[in-house]
Motif scaffolding. Structure first.
Motif, PDB file in Angstrom:
ATOM      1  N   SER A 212       0.829  -1.200   0.000  1.00 34.06           N
ATOM      2  CA  SER A 212       0.000   0.000   0.000  1.00 34.06           C
ATOM      3  C   SER A 212       0.870   1.259   0.000  1.00 34.06           C
ATOM      4  O   SER A 212       1.820   1.371   0.764  1.00 34.06           O
ATOM      5  CB  SER A 212      -0.886  -0.017   1.251  1.00 34.06           C
ATOM      6  OG  SER A 212      -1.798   1.030   1.198  1.00 34.06           O
ATOM      7  N   THR A 576      -3.696  -1.447   6.648  1.00 35.98           N
ATOM      8  CA  THR A 576      -4.591  -0.794   5.693  1.00 35.98           C
ATOM      9  C   THR A 576      -6.026  -1.124   6.101  1.00 35.98           C
ATOM     10  O   THR A 576      -6.273  -2.137   6.762  1.00 35.98           O
ATOM     11  CB  THR A 576      -4.261  -1.214   4.242  1.00 35.98           C
ATOM     12  OG1 THR A 576      -5.006  -0.399   3.347  1.00 35.98           O
ATOM     13  CG2 THR A 576      -4.568  -2.673   3.973  1.00 35.98           C
ATOM     14  N   LYS A 676      -5.100   4.484   4.360  1.00 37.83           N
ATOM     15  CA  LYS A 676      -4.699   3.237   3.710  1.00 37.83           C
ATOM     16  C   LYS A 676      -3.317   2.738   4.088  1.00 37.83           C
ATOM     17  O   LYS A 676      -2.928   1.658   3.628  1.00 37.83           O
ATOM     18  CB  LYS A 676      -4.766   3.407   2.187  1.00 37.83           C
ATOM     19  CG  LYS A 676      -6.174   3.537   1.650  1.00 37.83           C
ATOM     20  CD  LYS A 676      -7.016   2.307   1.944  1.00 37.83           C
ATOM     21  CE  LYS A 676      -8.400   2.431   1.330  1.00 37.83           C
ATOM     22  NZ  LYS A 676      -9.363   1.512   1.905  1.00 37.83           N
TER      23      LYS A 676
END
Ligand code: SF4
Length: 685
Positions: A212, A576, A676
């Motif tokens: 991420s 996340t 995130k």
């Protein structure tokens, strides 16, 4: 027994599916297919199927509540209005802030915006788009001149290659996932990049798990491969865009070679190469993204990078292409369109533009004027101001939002909200935020009102009233109007229907000028921009030219930057967050739907089996997840669906609230938080 069917629009995601509410003896008792909708053609996902179940929940608010000695006491509407009016009048304009709502109608967002800027004369209004797609509004506006999904949902089925990046489309927008499957049946290649092997991954021809926060690196790498192989659309670049050489200078750097980006992202070089080839050589290629792209400190860069890829390959202004930003909440597009943002009036007319400011001041006719022509605070900034600058903001009016579960770093949010002198919350249930309020106003839900919402594809659709609100609950526009009248502005809020409000809004909003209830009251409705009553609406943006004054699209040369917080020795994993098929956002409605709540009764944290083994953690074991913001006890879900080194939590569940852990580091332009990616550790308890 009387039975009737009332066609309306789903209150959950931004897809905008229609269905019938089944009404028996005046009460909503079920849903039934509405096959005339071109969006979903009679089909719905589980949330739509059971969208009747919370409507008559015994938890619904039915009377105004005033807090006395720390406890809520039932009150009459007059008592509640008198108290609110007296308190609101005691504040200076910018001591007041409002949060509008992506769950309520366009008319009501417009009205709260008018109340904030006209009655209170405050600059501060925002809503939860700040948490999901603020980077889309800013990023796509900078690249194309318009900050919205470029194509329409049905159009995705015509694509020859669909690249889904940071969106679990098959769970979060299932009826858009259906269009992806139609494209696949027609021969399209499906590419999917996500740290989790989701329901969407299962349908992909190429799945690329990645770390991420590496989106710009991935997109730059794909663009480098496309340019190296001559797959770029030279004619489109030459005729319709600016600053291509600046883009090329960045993406051709060695930093973005297949090998280097493989190291940054964790995606095998061969997969990156294949993705670039499939996308770059497709006759039409659609890019779909959601909050995996937007919820980062580089959210605007990520969005502009998707725009770069689509301009490079000439996939704009044509069927089967587009930058398809999948908006989250049912009416988050509409709440933005209605100016429930701190920098714009309706239709993105800038507050700081003196001619726009004068236009609204003249149209509304407040004898004592409206707010100053200055930008206000974003909701994330409001929370910081409340904690860091005591006394600057004193009162807040929150309509249909629940920041006590939706916003990052909930300990900070609680501290911020408790710093207010006076809080009014208007909602359908006593949410976690409403519990902190001084006054709670009971509102009608989607099934109890007429009005419009604007879906992710810019389609303006009708809600139709199926039953009366419970007890003394009222529709939001009626509450705002009555409160404004109590404060001396009855002449500016004379409405007898939602339609009157829509007509007033459309008159001051060029992209909605050509719309009215008569035109919208049909299954296909209308996509904005629709500038005149004989205009058919605009399902695909940017055909022939972009929305900038010179008609050109603008490339942005962007370097990859890591997330604000990366793993280290103390917090060695990336956390996340996201959503699941069966629940919606803070669970206010879905957790009061017996069927949905039964399917998924609580949250979890996903851990890769290798990480779990190293930590001695077993599946379903209760563990403690800890970040620099706080800790949460949550059951472990040991699964190969999450890549090694990364953990995932859904954010719907108050008993294991993921947002206790998330980081409120902000994108510098959009002020969207980095949900995130943050650094986390887990411990056995
Ligand atoms: Fe509702 Fe979205 Fe499901 Fe359609 S896909 S039924 S709009 S939640």
């Amino acid at each position: 027994m009387t039975l009737k069917y009332v066609a309306t629009t789903c209150p959950y995601c931004g897809t905008g599916c229609s269905f019938n509410l089944v009404v028996q003896d005046g009460k909503v008792v079920g849903t039934a297919p509405y096959r005339r909708s071109p969006v979903n053609e009679g089909k719905v996902c589980p949330k739509g199927t059971y969208a009747h179940e919370f409507v008559n929940s015994p938890d619904r608010l039915t009377k105004p509540l005033i807090k006395k000695d720390g406890k809520f006491v039932e009150a009459t509407w007059d008592e509640a209005y008198d108290l609110i009016a007296q308190k609101f009048k005691s504040y200076k304009p910018d001591e007041f802030a409002a949060l509008a709502s992506a769950r309520v109608s366009n008319e009501e967002n417009y009205l709260l915006m008018k109340f904030t800027r006209g009655v209170m004369k405050s600059r501060h209004i925002d809503h939860c788009a700040r948490l999901c797609h603020a980077s889309t509004v800013a990023g796509l506006a900078a690249s194309f001149g318009s900050g919205a999904m470029t194509n329409s949902i049905g159009d995705i089925a015509e694509s020859k290659c669909v690249f889904i990046l940071g969106s679990n489309t098959f769970e979060q927008h299932p009826l858009i996932g259906r269009r992806v499957m139609q494209a696949k049946k027609n021969g399209a290649k499906i590419i999917y990049a996500d740290p989790r092997y989701t329901a969407t991954a299962k349908q992909a021809d190429l799945y690329m798990p990645f770390v991420s926060g590496s989106d710009v690196a991935i997109l730059n790498c794909m663009m480098q491969e496309i340019i190296k192989n001559g797959w770029e659309d030279k004619e489109f670049i030459a005729n319709r865009t600016k600053d291509y050489e600046k883009l090329k200078e960045v993406v051709m750097k060695d930093t973005y070679s297949l090998e280097n980006v493989s190291k940054i992202s964790g995606i095998p070089a061969e997969s990156l190469k294949t993705a670039a080839e499939w996308f770059g050589t497709a006759e039409s290629a659609a890019l779909l993204y959601s909050m995996g792209i937007t919820q980062h400190t580089v959210g605007v860069d990520n969005v502009r990078s998707t725009a770069n890829l689509q301009m490079l390959t000439g996939n704009l202004g044509k069927r089967g292409g587009g930058v398809n930003a999948l908006r989250g909440q049912n009416n988050v597009q509409g709440a933005c369109d209605m100016g429930a943002l701190p920098v714009v009036f309706t239709g993105y007319q800038k507050v700081i533009d003196e001619s726009a400011h004068k236009k609204f001041a003249d149209a509304w006719g407040f004898p004592d004027g409206i707010c100053e022509p200055k930008n206000g605070y974003e909701v994330t900034v409001m929370m910081d101001v409340l904690t860091d600058n005591p006394g600057e903001l004193k009162a807040m009016y929150i309509m249909g939002e629940n920041p006590m579960l939706s916003d990052p770093d909930l300990t900070h949010v609680k501290h911020a909200i408790e710093s207010l002198e006076f809080l009014v919350v208007q909602d359908i249930f006593l949410t976690e935020t409403a519990e902190l309020a001084d006054v709670v106003l009971p509102a009608a839900c989607y099934a109890e009102r007429d009005g419009t919402q604007t879906s992710t594809e810019r389609r303006v659709q009708m809600w139709r009233k199926a039953q009366d609100p419970p007890g003394e609950a009222k529709v939001d526009w009626q509450i705002i109007s009555e409160l404004a009248a109590k404060m001396g502005y009855a002449d500016q809020f004379p409405y007898q229907s939602a339609e009157e409000i829509f007509d007033e809004m459309a008159a001051v909003t060029p992209s909605y000028h050509g719309m009215n209830y008569e035109r919208l009251n049909r299954p296909e409705a209308l996509h904005w921009p629709c500038p005149a009553v004989d205009h058919p609406g605009t399902p695909i943006l940017h055909i022939g030219k972009f929305s900038h004054p010179d008609g050109m699209g603008v490339f942005a040369p962007l370097e990859w930057k890591p997330p604000a917080e990366v793993p280290d020795a103390e917090y060695p994993f990336v956390l996340t967050t996201g959503r699941v098929l069966w629940h919606w956002h803070t669970g206010t409605m879905t957790r009061r739907s017996a069927t949905l709540d039964h399917e998924v009764p609580t949250g979890w944290i996903e851990i890769n089996p290798e990480d779990a083994q190293a930590l001695g953690i077993k599946d379903k074991e209760m563990i403690r997840a800890i970040t620099r913001r706080g800790s949460v006890d949550v059951p472990a879900r040991v699964t190969r669906d999450i890549m090694k080194g990364v953990m995932f939590m859904p954010f719907h569940f108050k008993e294991c609230a993921a947002n206790v852990l998330t980081n409120n580091a902000l994108d510098p332009v959009a002020k969207i938080p980095e949900f995130k990616a943050c650094a986390v550790k887990v411990e056995k308890i």
